[in-house]
Design an enzyme around this catalytic site. Sequence first.
Site, PDB file in Angstrom:
ATOM      1  N   ASP A 261      42.869 -23.265  -1.679  1.00  0.00           N
ATOM      2  CA  ASP A 261      42.294 -24.610  -1.807  1.00  0.00           C
ATOM      3  C   ASP A 261      41.470 -24.901  -0.550  1.00  0.00           C
ATOM      4  O   ASP A 261      41.757 -24.381   0.525  1.00  0.00           O
ATOM      5  CB  ASP A 261      43.461 -25.601  -1.913  1.00  0.00           C
TER       6      ASP A 261
ATOM      7  N   HIS B 161      50.073 -30.879  -0.135  1.00  0.00           N
ATOM      8  CA  HIS B 161      50.101 -31.875   0.956  1.00  0.00           C
ATOM      9  C   HIS B 161      51.443 -32.602   1.047  1.00  0.00           C
ATOM     10  O   HIS B 161      51.625 -33.438   1.922  1.00  0.00           O
ATOM     11  CB  HIS B 161      48.979 -32.900   0.793  1.00  0.00           C
TER      12      HIS B 161
END
Length: 343
Positions: free
Chosen positions: A158, A121
């Site tokens: 993920d 992220h």
Amino acid sequence: MIGITYHEDYNKYDLGIDHPLVGDKPRKSIEFFKEKNIMKDIKLFSPEKATEKDLLRAHSKNYVNRVKDLSKTGGMLSSDTPAPIGIYNIASLATGGSILAGEKLFEGFNIMANPLAGFHHAGRDFSSGFCFFNDIAVIIEYLREKQKLKRFLVVDLDVHHGNGTQDIYSSDPTVLNLSFHQDGKTLYPGTGSLDYIGRDKGEGFTINLPLPPGTGSASYLNAFNEIIPQITRQFDPEIIIYQSGVDTHHSDPLADLNLTNQTYYHLAKKLMKLSSTTCNKLLVLFGGGYNSNASVTSYYNIMCGLLDKKEYKKEKDIPDKKTDEVKILVSKLKKLLAKYWDL
Ligand SMILES: [Zn+2]
């Protein structure tokens, strides 16, 4: 033999008592590997902190300074990501673990793993989602410089979309960023739509498969088989970076996919085989997982898959109600990619 980079200080990557990220997951994973007697097939390496120069290959100076300053006083990097005092050092150590793991792939190891890694992220100039430095981008840029690599494949499994990695590489055709994740309409960070395939020279080198909540192991493995081997062979990567987040597990408190323990064994084994028939360099970055016990079992199964073990942990299968829906998404994605890849 697989190498793992590990440091006791990894367990200080703790964002607070009420935060879903539990700090001691790396230690618990290694302890579980010991208990299950697979450490005889694993060699541990102790990493050092990534240098500022390493971080600056992927991040802006402003951003690195911001994390450094916050780390002195404590504060919030974003609304979901507290920056405790000292986090700069711990995040740099985790990143250093990915660098060391990447280096070892050029010193005789075919598979390396880092249990505190896969911070997808973090973009060039921003972050949230419990991430500080994007170690995926840091190791890509490190190997580009030191080993002159030209083709990097990121397989990001993920449950969350890797918006940071996409931010850094969406116009770069040397990094094929392939991500399966829960649909951004239903989960943080909201990005990673099926029709986003990169831009400019990078068009066709960003591949997103957003999956509906409730997607189970059968649909997931089927989607993997339909897309990932074909893309990998055609792209012909010089390294495969596998973000092996296990927050896709049915018990994960942050997300809504329905994968079982045994799925991780199969995914890891498939990627190990793909790597061994292409570049023979697989870097496994453990990624997210917020049910601590389930995560440790899932990581164990990943190691069993990578080691090609016959035994691994199994749990009861969960009926998959999304097979038709996921099949339609896969065929949409194939159609969209037809201009770039033969699928
Ligand atoms: Zn995640």
